[in-house]
Enzyme design. Structure first.
Site, PDB file in Angstrom:
ATOM      1  N   ASP A  47       0.859  -1.188   0.000  1.00 23.14           N
ATOM      2  CA  ASP A  47       0.000   0.000   0.000  1.00 23.14           C
ATOM      3  C   ASP A  47       0.891   1.233   0.000  1.00 23.14           C
ATOM      4  OD1 ASP A  47      -3.212   0.384   1.088  1.00 23.14           O
ATOM      5  OD2 ASP A  47      -1.881   2.135   1.023  1.00 23.14           O
TER       6      ASP A  47
ATOM      7  N   SER B 144      -7.551   8.362  -7.325  1.00 23.42           N
ATOM      8  CA  SER B 144      -7.437   9.164  -8.549  1.00 23.42           C
ATOM      9  C   SER B 144      -8.711   9.928  -8.898  1.00 23.42           C
ATOM     10  CB  SER B 144      -7.048   8.248  -9.719  1.00 23.42           C
ATOM     11  OG  SER B 144      -8.153   7.444 -10.085  1.00 23.42           O
TER      12      SER B 144
ATOM     13  N   SER C 255      -0.401  14.707 -13.804  1.00 26.75           N
ATOM     14  CA  SER C 255      -1.742  14.880 -14.387  1.00 26.75           C
ATOM     15  C   SER C 255      -1.995  16.300 -14.874  1.00 26.75           C
ATOM     16  CB  SER C 255      -2.764  14.543 -13.298  1.00 26.75           C
ATOM     17  OG  SER C 255      -4.033  15.003 -13.674  1.00 26.75           O
TER      18      SER C 255
ATOM     19  N   GLU D 186      -4.628  17.691 -14.415  1.00 27.87           N
ATOM     20  CA  GLU D 186      -5.393  18.322 -13.336  1.00 27.87           C
ATOM     21  C   GLU D 186      -4.516  19.342 -12.577  1.00 27.87           C
ATOM     22  OE1 GLU D 186      -8.639  17.996 -12.749  1.00 27.87           O
ATOM     23  OE2 GLU D 186      -8.801  18.858 -10.744  1.00 27.87           O
TER      24      GLU D 186
ATOM     25  N   HIS E  22      -7.450  10.205 -20.084  1.00 30.63           N
ATOM     26  CA  HIS E  22      -7.466   9.095 -21.040  1.00 30.63           C
ATOM     27  C   HIS E  22      -8.388   8.007 -20.512  1.00 30.63           C
ATOM     28  CE1 HIS E  22      -3.941   8.967 -18.431  1.00 30.63           C
ATOM     29  NE2 HIS E  22      -4.146   7.665 -18.354  1.00 30.63           N
TER      30      HIS E  22
ATOM     31  N   TYR F  59      -6.729  16.613  -4.961  1.00 30.46           N
ATOM     32  CA  TYR F  59      -6.010  15.678  -5.835  1.00 30.46           C
ATOM     33  C   TYR F  59      -4.960  16.425  -6.655  1.00 30.46           C
ATOM     34  CZ  TYR F  59      -5.296  12.793 -10.036  1.00 30.46           C
ATOM     35  OH  TYR F  59      -4.742  12.103 -11.092  1.00 30.46           O
TER      36      TYR F  59
HETATM   37  P1  NAP Z   1      -7.326   4.120 -11.485  1.00 30.73           P
HETATM   38  O1  NAP Z   1      -8.001   3.251 -12.497  1.00 30.73           O
HETATM   39  O2  NAP Z   1      -8.144   4.817 -10.460  1.00 30.73           O
HETATM   40  O3  NAP Z   1      -6.253   3.192 -10.735  1.00 30.73           O
HETATM   41  C1  NAP Z   1      -5.622   3.623  -9.569  1.00 30.73           C
HETATM   42  C2  NAP Z   1      -4.775   2.490  -9.018  1.00 30.73           C
HETATM   43  O4  NAP Z   1      -4.188   2.908  -7.769  1.00 30.73           O
HETATM   44  C3  NAP Z   1      -5.576   1.211  -8.700  1.00 30.73           C
HETATM   45  O5  NAP Z   1      -4.775   0.093  -8.989  1.00 30.73           O
HETATM   46  C4  NAP Z   1      -5.787   1.328  -7.197  1.00 30.73           C
HETATM   47  O6  NAP Z   1      -6.024   0.102  -6.556  1.00 30.73           O
HETATM   48  C5  NAP Z   1      -4.429   1.901  -6.798  1.00 30.73           C
HETATM   49  N1  NAP Z   1      -4.433   2.468  -5.454  1.00 30.73           N
HETATM   50  C6  NAP Z   1      -5.348   3.302  -4.899  1.00 30.73           C
HETATM   51  N2  NAP Z   1      -5.019   3.575  -3.623  1.00 30.73           N
HETATM   52  C7  NAP Z   1      -3.880   2.886  -3.354  1.00 30.73           C
HETATM   53  C8  NAP Z   1      -3.070   2.737  -2.203  1.00 30.73           C
HETATM   54  N3  NAP Z   1      -3.340   3.363  -1.067  1.00 30.73           N
HETATM   55  N4  NAP Z   1      -1.972   1.931  -2.296  1.00 30.73           N
HETATM   56  C9  NAP Z   1      -1.679   1.280  -3.447  1.00 30.73           C
HETATM   57  N5  NAP Z   1      -2.410   1.386  -4.570  1.00 30.73           N
HETATM   58  C10 NAP Z   1      -3.505   2.179  -4.516  1.00 30.73           C
HETATM   59  O7  NAP Z   1      -6.427   5.216 -12.187  1.00 30.73           O
HETATM   60  P2  NAP Z   1      -5.872   5.278 -13.697  1.00 30.73           P
HETATM   61  O8  NAP Z   1      -6.865   5.977 -14.526  1.00 30.73           O
HETATM   62  O9  NAP Z   1      -5.366   3.942 -14.090  1.00 30.73           O
HETATM   63  O10 NAP Z   1      -4.653   6.288 -13.516  1.00 30.73           O
HETATM   64  C11 NAP Z   1      -3.343   5.819 -13.190  1.00 30.73           C
HETATM   65  C12 NAP Z   1      -2.538   6.963 -12.584  1.00 30.73           C
HETATM   66  O11 NAP Z   1      -2.465   8.032 -13.523  1.00 30.73           O
HETATM   67  C13 NAP Z   1      -3.127   7.579 -11.321  1.00 30.73           C
HETATM   68  O12 NAP Z   1      -2.046   7.998 -10.504  1.00 30.73           O
HETATM   69  C14 NAP Z   1      -3.891   8.782 -11.817  1.00 30.73           C
HETATM   70  O13 NAP Z   1      -3.991   9.741 -10.789  1.00 30.73           O
HETATM   71  C15 NAP Z   1      -2.986   9.221 -12.945  1.00 30.73           C
HETATM   72  N6  NAP Z   1      -3.622   9.935 -14.055  1.00 30.73           N
HETATM   73  C16 NAP Z   1      -4.716   9.397 -14.674  1.00 30.73           C
HETATM   74  C17 NAP Z   1      -5.275  10.058 -15.753  1.00 30.73           C
HETATM   75  C18 NAP Z   1      -6.481   9.499 -16.473  1.00 30.73           C
HETATM   76  O14 NAP Z   1      -7.117  10.253 -17.210  1.00 30.73           O
HETATM   77  N7  NAP Z   1      -6.781   8.211 -16.326  1.00 30.73           N
HETATM   78  C19 NAP Z   1      -4.711  11.259 -16.209  1.00 30.73           C
HETATM   79  C20 NAP Z   1      -3.582  11.756 -15.570  1.00 30.73           C
HETATM   80  C21 NAP Z   1      -3.036  11.075 -14.508  1.00 30.73           C
HETATM   81  P3  NAP Z   1      -7.532  -0.515  -6.492  1.00 30.73           P
HETATM   82  O15 NAP Z   1      -7.752  -1.154  -7.845  1.00 30.73           O
HETATM   83  O16 NAP Z   1      -7.456  -1.492  -5.385  1.00 30.73           O
HETATM   84  O17 NAP Z   1      -8.469   0.624  -6.261  1.00 30.73           O
HETATM   85  N1  GDD Z   2     -17.050  12.052 -12.485  1.00 31.48           N
HETATM   86  C1  GDD Z   2     -18.042  12.824 -12.957  1.00 31.48           C
HETATM   87  N2  GDD Z   2     -19.338  12.457 -12.718  1.00 31.48           N
HETATM   88  N3  GDD Z   2     -17.729  13.935 -13.642  1.00 31.48           N
HETATM   89  C2  GDD Z   2     -18.738  14.683 -14.140  1.00 31.48           C
HETATM   90  C3  GDD Z   2     -20.083  14.345 -13.946  1.00 31.48           C
HETATM   91  C4  GDD Z   2     -20.396  13.182 -13.188  1.00 31.48           C
HETATM   92  O1  GDD Z   2     -21.547  12.842 -12.958  1.00 31.48           O
HETATM   93  N4  GDD Z   2     -20.849  15.278 -14.575  1.00 31.48           N
HETATM   94  C5  GDD Z   2     -20.026  16.159 -15.140  1.00 31.48           C
HETATM   95  N5  GDD Z   2     -18.734  15.816 -14.865  1.00 31.48           N
HETATM   96  C6  GDD Z   2     -17.552  16.587 -15.273  1.00 31.48           C
HETATM   97  C7  GDD Z   2     -16.611  16.893 -14.109  1.00 31.48           C
HETATM   98  O2  GDD Z   2     -17.107  17.998 -13.339  1.00 31.48           O
HETATM   99  C8  GDD Z   2     -15.328  17.199 -14.870  1.00 31.48           C
HETATM  100  O3  GDD Z   2     -15.310  18.541 -15.283  1.00 31.48           O
HETATM  101  C9  GDD Z   2     -15.407  16.303 -16.115  1.00 31.48           C
HETATM  102  O4  GDD Z   2     -16.765  15.824 -16.171  1.00 31.48           O
HETATM  103  C10 GDD Z   2     -14.466  15.114 -16.078  1.00 31.48           C
HETATM  104  O5  GDD Z   2     -14.635  14.456 -14.834  1.00 31.48           O
HETATM  105  P1  GDD Z   2     -13.947  13.022 -14.544  1.00 31.48           P
HETATM  106  O6  GDD Z   2     -14.288  12.081 -15.618  1.00 31.48           O
HETATM  107  O7  GDD Z   2     -14.271  12.658 -13.133  1.00 31.48           O
HETATM  108  O8  GDD Z   2     -12.378  13.329 -14.729  1.00 31.48           O
HETATM  109  P2  GDD Z   2     -11.457  14.502 -14.158  1.00 31.48           P
HETATM  110  O9  GDD Z   2     -11.091  15.372 -15.322  1.00 31.48           O
HETATM  111  O10 GDD Z   2     -12.041  15.157 -12.977  1.00 31.48           O
HETATM  112  O11 GDD Z   2     -10.185  13.681 -13.657  1.00 31.48           O
HETATM  113  C11 GDD Z   2      -9.605  12.653 -14.475  1.00 31.48           C
HETATM  114  O12 GDD Z   2      -8.618  13.203 -15.320  1.00 31.48           O
HETATM  115  C12 GDD Z   2      -7.475  13.736 -14.650  1.00 31.48           C
HETATM  116  C13 GDD Z   2      -6.548  14.299 -15.731  1.00 31.48           C
HETATM  117  O13 GDD Z   2      -6.940  15.595 -16.084  1.00 31.48           O
HETATM  118  C14 GDD Z   2      -9.047  11.592 -13.537  1.00 31.48           C
HETATM  119  O14 GDD Z   2      -8.672  10.466 -14.281  1.00 31.48           O
HETATM  120  C15 GDD Z   2      -7.809  12.084 -12.808  1.00 31.48           C
HETATM  121  O15 GDD Z   2      -7.215  11.018 -12.071  1.00 31.48           O
HETATM  122  C16 GDD Z   2      -6.829  12.627 -13.847  1.00 31.48           C
HETATM  123  O16 GDD Z   2      -5.641  13.077 -13.229  1.00 31.48           O
END
Ligand code: NAP
Ligand code: GDD
Length: 349
Positions: free
Chosen positions: A65, A91, A132, A134, A186, A156
């Protein structure tokens, strides 16, 4: 020659699963850290053990963890990785307002713990940090590049800014090969169901099959630069093969609103989103990031990376998968384990 060893935190997440497949295909020994949970949380990687195509490849999982530095140190000692991909995090941006301390413990301190373990035990290992878009928050300029200042708008985002700078500091202070990928949103059919894209495509499938009537969302005007997760994990790997550590924006260079996503997703099955979507203020955020648009020029020029999947292809890929899933659920009953192993629950955030 012995295979390279990669250690992945967050291996059970969306990106962790695609990265694992990529590294196994390249012949790596892959080790992943899994946090203990009361229900199975390995559904995105279970196929690697069960599918004959993957099962001969080398994947090992260890409990650990990001909040437990003793265990992280022990794991790095045991694995002695050549490459470390730090993807683990709480995340979800909206959830980070409810759980700011835990979020920053995983996102910010978790990164520092991993960096310190690497510095002490395998200082020659290459380190990838999942930074990110973000972090750009209330954007200072558009499009956002590696030089755009950070103005985070969520716990975050603040945690990710800490982790970004800590990664740069370990590079500068100790000579670690540590790189930040500043990845824009993504998505994929493996996306968590409480992120907006997957929440929408799940609802489209369920509405089409008569299992749901309404979809409750928050801000439909938010704009994001959405790409395909399978393309983005390739950029992570390329960063660690580069001749020097550096920081890279990974994005498509296009932005779209949640509303545009809805139009294409519902349109794919012949529905109008306006007949089904309602606004629920519960999904608004205390502070919102209105617009993200990345400039991936540096990644293209220095890494040779380019996204392959377009916005429309991404939406359609997600809708088609969730349509098939809803069809399966309609026949077999909700809450059962679907063939791809993903256990289904109702979206909440
Ligand atoms: P995700 O699907 O939410 O996966 C997060 C991973 O982190 C899961 O394997 C989760 O485990 C693990 N985790 C959570 N809390 C933990 C803890 N305390 N100790 C160890 N592991 C833990 O996220 P993702 O979309 O694959 O994103 C991967 C990374 O890229 C994250 O750091 C995210 O913040 C970053 N990121 C994502 C995006 C995007 O758009 N997807 C964009 C920019 C950056 P569980 O499966 O058990 O929950
Ligand atoms: N989750 C969610 N649920 N978002 C909503 C909703 C809803 O019902 N309705 C509107 N939104 C809007 C959010 O307010 C935000 O502006 C946008 O949709 C995208 O929300 P998310 O899909 O939750 O993603 P995020 O942009 O906040 O964060 C994701 O992208 C980041 C990179 O920019 C996550 O993957 C982060 O971990 C990542 O770093």
């Amino acid at each position: 020659m012995a295979s390279k060893r990669a250690l992945i935190t967050g291996i059970t997440g969306q990106d962790g699963s695609y990265l694992t497949e990529l590294l196994l295909r390249k012949g790596y020994d892959v080790w992943g850290i899994v946090r203990r949970s009361s229900t199975f949380n390995t559904s995105r990687i279970d196929h690697i053990y069960t599918d004959p195509h993957w099962s001969s490849m080398s994947l090992r999982l260890l409990y650990g963890d990001l909040t437990d530095s003793g265990r992280l140190t022990q794991i790095v000692e045991e694995v002695r990785p050549d490459e470390v991909y730090n993807l683990g995090a709480q995340s979800h941006v909206r959830v980070s307002f409810d759980e700011p301390e835990y979020t920053c413990d995983t996102v910010a301190m978790g990164t520092l713990r991993m960096l310190e373990a690497v510095r002490r035990i395998v200082p020659k290992a290459r380190f990838y940090q999942a930074s990110s878009s973000e972090m750009f928050g209330e954007v200072a300029e558009t499009p956002q590049t590696e030089n755009t200042p950070f103005r985070p708008r969520s716990p975050y985002g603040v945690g990710k800014v800490f982790a970004f700078h800590q990664t740069v500091n370990h590079r500068q202070a100790y000579g670690l090969f540590a790189s930040n990928g500043i990845l824009f949103n993504h998505e994929s059919p493996r996306r968590g169901e409480t992120f907006v894209t997957r929440k929408i495509t799940r609802a489209v499938g369920r509405i089409k099959h008569g299992m749901q009537k309404k979809l409750y969302l928050g801000n439909l005007d938010a704009q994001r630069d959405w790409g395909f997760a399978g393309d983005y994990v390739e950029a992570m790997w390329l960063m660690l093969q580069h001749d020097e550590p550096d920081d890279f924006v990974v994005a498509t260079g296009e932005t779209h609103s949640v509303r545009e996503f809805l139009e294409i997703a519902f349109g794919r099955v012949g529905l109008d989103y306006q007949d089904h979507v309602e606004i629920d203020p519960r999904y608004f955020r205390p502070t919102e990031v209105d617009l993200l648009l990345g400039d991936p020029t540096k990644a293209r020029e220095k890494l040779g990376w380019e996204p392959r999947v377009s916005f429309r292809q991404l939406v359609e890929m997600m809708v088609d998968t969730d349509l098939a899933l809803a069809h399966w659920e309609a026949e077999h009953g909700e809450g059962r384990l679907a063939p791809d192993g993903l256990y289904r629950t109702r979206p909440a955030n």
